[in-house]
Design an enzyme around this catalytic site. Structure first.
Site, PDB file in Angstrom:
ATOM      1  N   ASN A 542       0.778  -1.244   0.000  1.00  0.00           N
ATOM      2  CA  ASN A 542       0.000   0.000   0.000  1.00  0.00           C
ATOM      3  C   ASN A 542       0.810   1.295   0.000  1.00  0.00           C
ATOM      4  O   ASN A 542       0.272   2.342  -0.365  1.00  0.00           O
ATOM      5  CB  ASN A 542      -0.946   0.017   1.211  1.00  0.00           C
ATOM      6  N   TYR A 543       2.065   1.248   0.432  1.00  0.00           N
ATOM      7  CA  TYR A 543       2.811   2.497   0.583  1.00  0.00           C
ATOM      8  C   TYR A 543       4.106   2.570  -0.213  1.00  0.00           C
ATOM      9  O   TYR A 543       4.679   3.645  -0.350  1.00  0.00           O
ATOM     10  CB  TYR A 543       3.122   2.746   2.067  1.00  0.00           C
ATOM     11  N   LEU A 544       4.581   1.428  -0.691  1.00  0.00           N
ATOM     12  CA  LEU A 544       5.872   1.421  -1.389  1.00  0.00           C
ATOM     13  C   LEU A 544       5.667   1.372  -2.892  1.00  0.00           C
ATOM     14  O   LEU A 544       5.022   0.448  -3.402  1.00  0.00           O
ATOM     15  CB  LEU A 544       6.697   0.212  -0.945  1.00  0.00           C
TER      16      LEU A 544
END
Length: 585
Positions: A542-544
């Site tokens: 979700n964030y990388l």
């Protein structure tokens, strides 16, 4: 869009290749003004099967006596029985909430009899479900094949939709069955009954010119919508927290991939102006307006600590979770000096999903002084940032950069941290297992930054013991192989013939092979131990920016399947195709 090195690039859309994978970007497939579909058709959801009453020989006991329950009461009792060995059923709040909701499903006679949960005996029920579970494991090939075929039939009928002339996979077309709410941490609503979702709860979303899915016989949908500005196909409101649940497209779908790409491109745009934003909020720490100072300190925490902005909630509605803007005075302690560091802020609060955030952070002197000012003459339960809320912050972020939200800072800081950590930790001379350990350590640094914690798996100790046994056995094997090599060398000195030389070479290779196997096992043990309380998957998915991971794999010759499993590779097919080994976030 920007090219891989950040240059302007004219290629801006999607095209699908063999098997539906996203393989290239083309102008004609682009959703130009946000993501709006033109045509959407699907078959609706698959509902949980109706409850089947327990066999007559499975008994429920109350106060030591057999008691026959009504169908509704029995169904809810089975939810508790299935969890009987779980720690949840020992928690007071879980038991209290369950009993309260269970009584609502009882007949008046059952209510008058069953007045204490401690007198209820679910053991026989629990044993029945364990036996059922064991029987499923022992099923014949033919029985397993029958279940597989039925699942494939459902997938074929309900697991796909047509969106803008593309057949797209649906992620979760089955409605979750009823059960007991667990929540995370000590959630105040744990144990409450998650009610069965009926067609009358369901909102269907499809295009006007599509064939609208038919509800089950004797039922009707709550509503049919034709909203092309959203990407969900089905929605309903669950009864525990009143949150809206959705049936969405599979992560590997064209539209999901485009949203993913847009998210990471927004974070890359932030990279270009983040220094300017940081200089601005530092200046604002000195503002004459208290609300500007509070906003600037909050933004500093969101940037430096990857805190969520936080949303206002109705009191008592959910667990007492907070984000940056909703921090209270009681959530921080100020230490002018602590553990040899100056101006330390100690945070202690429950964040999203009731995960505790605890951190001691040295901050800049002006931030520390501002916090002292914000806390003056306030009670522990008072808001730390009493002139600030998420709406004010988000409006300010939008003014700083189009599309900027607190989450963009998390995405940016997570991705840039991964990139920096990979550069620092990757040793070119390491073998593949050691490089993967470095990757997981880089990912772990991000997970710690984003506070992605988890409880150690129940099987952790057992699996570590098994792994240690394998390591011990491998060490013994290595010792034997080294003794054999030493003996072969001694024999070769005496014989001095070609055969003995070949034997030495063979034994050398055996030692090297076992050494590599041992190292792989030891790396695996280190990796598991370091990550037992860290959830690596949340940040990775979700964030990388996946292009960082793909580029790293390509640069060091790491098979991508070592980093992403099959489902994840489908989700990030666009990144796998795009990223070159010199990609910079």
């Amino acid at each position: 869009m920007k090219g891989l090195g950040g240059e302007e690039c004219g290629i801006t859309g999607w095209a699908l290749g063999t098997g539906g994978r996203i393989l290239a970007w083309w102008e004609e497939e682009r959703y130009p003004e946000g993501i709006k579909w033109k045509f959407l058709e699907h078959k609706g959801p698959v509902f949980a099967p109706p409850y089947e009453p327990l066999p007559e020989n499975v008994k429920f006991y109350y106060d030591g006596k057999v008691m026959k329950l009504s169908t509704k009461a029995e169904e809810v009792a089975t939810f508790f029985a299935k969890m009987l060995d779980h720690e949840y059923t020992t928690k007071e709040i879980f038991r209290k909430n369950f009993f309260k909701d269970w009584r609502k499903e009882m007949t008046s006679e059952e209510k008058s009899t069953i007045t204490s949960l401690s007198k209820c005996d679910f053991t026989h029920m629990s044993q029945y479900f364990k036996a059922q579970s064991e029987a499923r494991k022992q099923m014949s090939k033919e029985e397993k094949q029958k279940i597989k075929e039925e699942n494939e039939r459902l997938l074929k009928e309900y697991g796909y939709c047509v969106m803008d002339n593309h057949k797209e996979r649906i992620a979760n077309f089955k409605i979750e069955p009823p059960g007991l709410f667990r929540g995370r941490g000590n959630h105040p609503k744990m144990g409450m009954l998650k009610r069965r979702i009926m067609p009358e709860d369901i909102i269907i979303n499809c295009s006007k010119d599509s064939k609208i899915p038919a509800p089950p016989p004797g039922h009707k949908w709550k509503e049919v919508r034709h909203d092309n500005k959203v990407t969900w196909l089905v929605s309903w409101t669950e009864n525990i927290q009143g949150s809206i649940k959705y049936i969405m497209l599979n992560p590997s779908s064209r539209i999901k991939g485009e949203k993913d790409w847009q998210k990471y491109e927004t974070a890359r745009r932030l990279k270009k102006c983040v220094d300017k934003i940081r200089n601005q909020y530092r200046e604002d720490w000195k503002s004459k307006e208290m609300k500007v100072r509070q906003r600037a300190v909050a933004l500093y925490f969101i940037d430096k600590l990857a805190l969520r902005a936080g949303n206002e909630k109705e009191e008592g509605e959910t667990a007492d979770t907070v984000g940056c803007c909703s921090l209270r005075v009681e959530h921080i302690k100020l230490h002018p000096e602590l553990d040899g560091q100056e101006y330390v802020v100690e945070f202690d609060f429950l964040g999203k999903d009731s995960i505790r955030y605890y951190n001691k952070v040295p901050v800049e002197k002006r931030v520390f002084k501002n916090l002292q000012l914000f806390m003056e003459n306030k009670q522990p339960e008072d808001d730390l940032f009493d002139r600030l809320n998420t709406s004010i912050l988000n409006k300010h972020l939008q003014d700083l950069m189009e599309g900027l939200t607190a989450k963009v800072f998390r995405t940016y800081n997570a991705s840039i941290t991964l990139q920096q950590q990979l550069k620092e930790l990757t040793n070119p001379d390491d073998n593949i297992p050691a490089k993967i350990l470095s990757y997981n350590r880089a990912n772990r640094a991000v997970a710690i930054l984003c506070n992605h914690q988890r409880a150690p798996p129940k099987t952790f100790e057992k699996s570590m013991m098994n792994l240690q046994s394998k390591i011990d056995a491998k060490k013994e094997q290595l010792a034997d192989a080294r003794r054999e090599l030493k003996s072969a060398k001694a024999d070769a000195k005496v014989r001095r013939d070609e055969k003995s030389k070949k034997t030495v070479e063979s034994k050398k290779k055996a030692v090297q092979r076992i050494e590599e196997q041992l190292m792989k096992l030891e790396v695996q043990a280190t990796d598991r131990e370091e990550n037992k309380q860290i959830a690596l998957g949340t940040s990775k998915l979700n964030y990388l920016d996946p292009r960082i991971s793909v580029a790293w794999c390509k640069k060091w010759g790491i098979p991508i399947e070592k980093i992403y499993n099959k489902t994840q590779r489908e989700k990030f097919a666009w990144a796998i195709d795009m990223a070159e080994e010199d990609y910079e976030f």
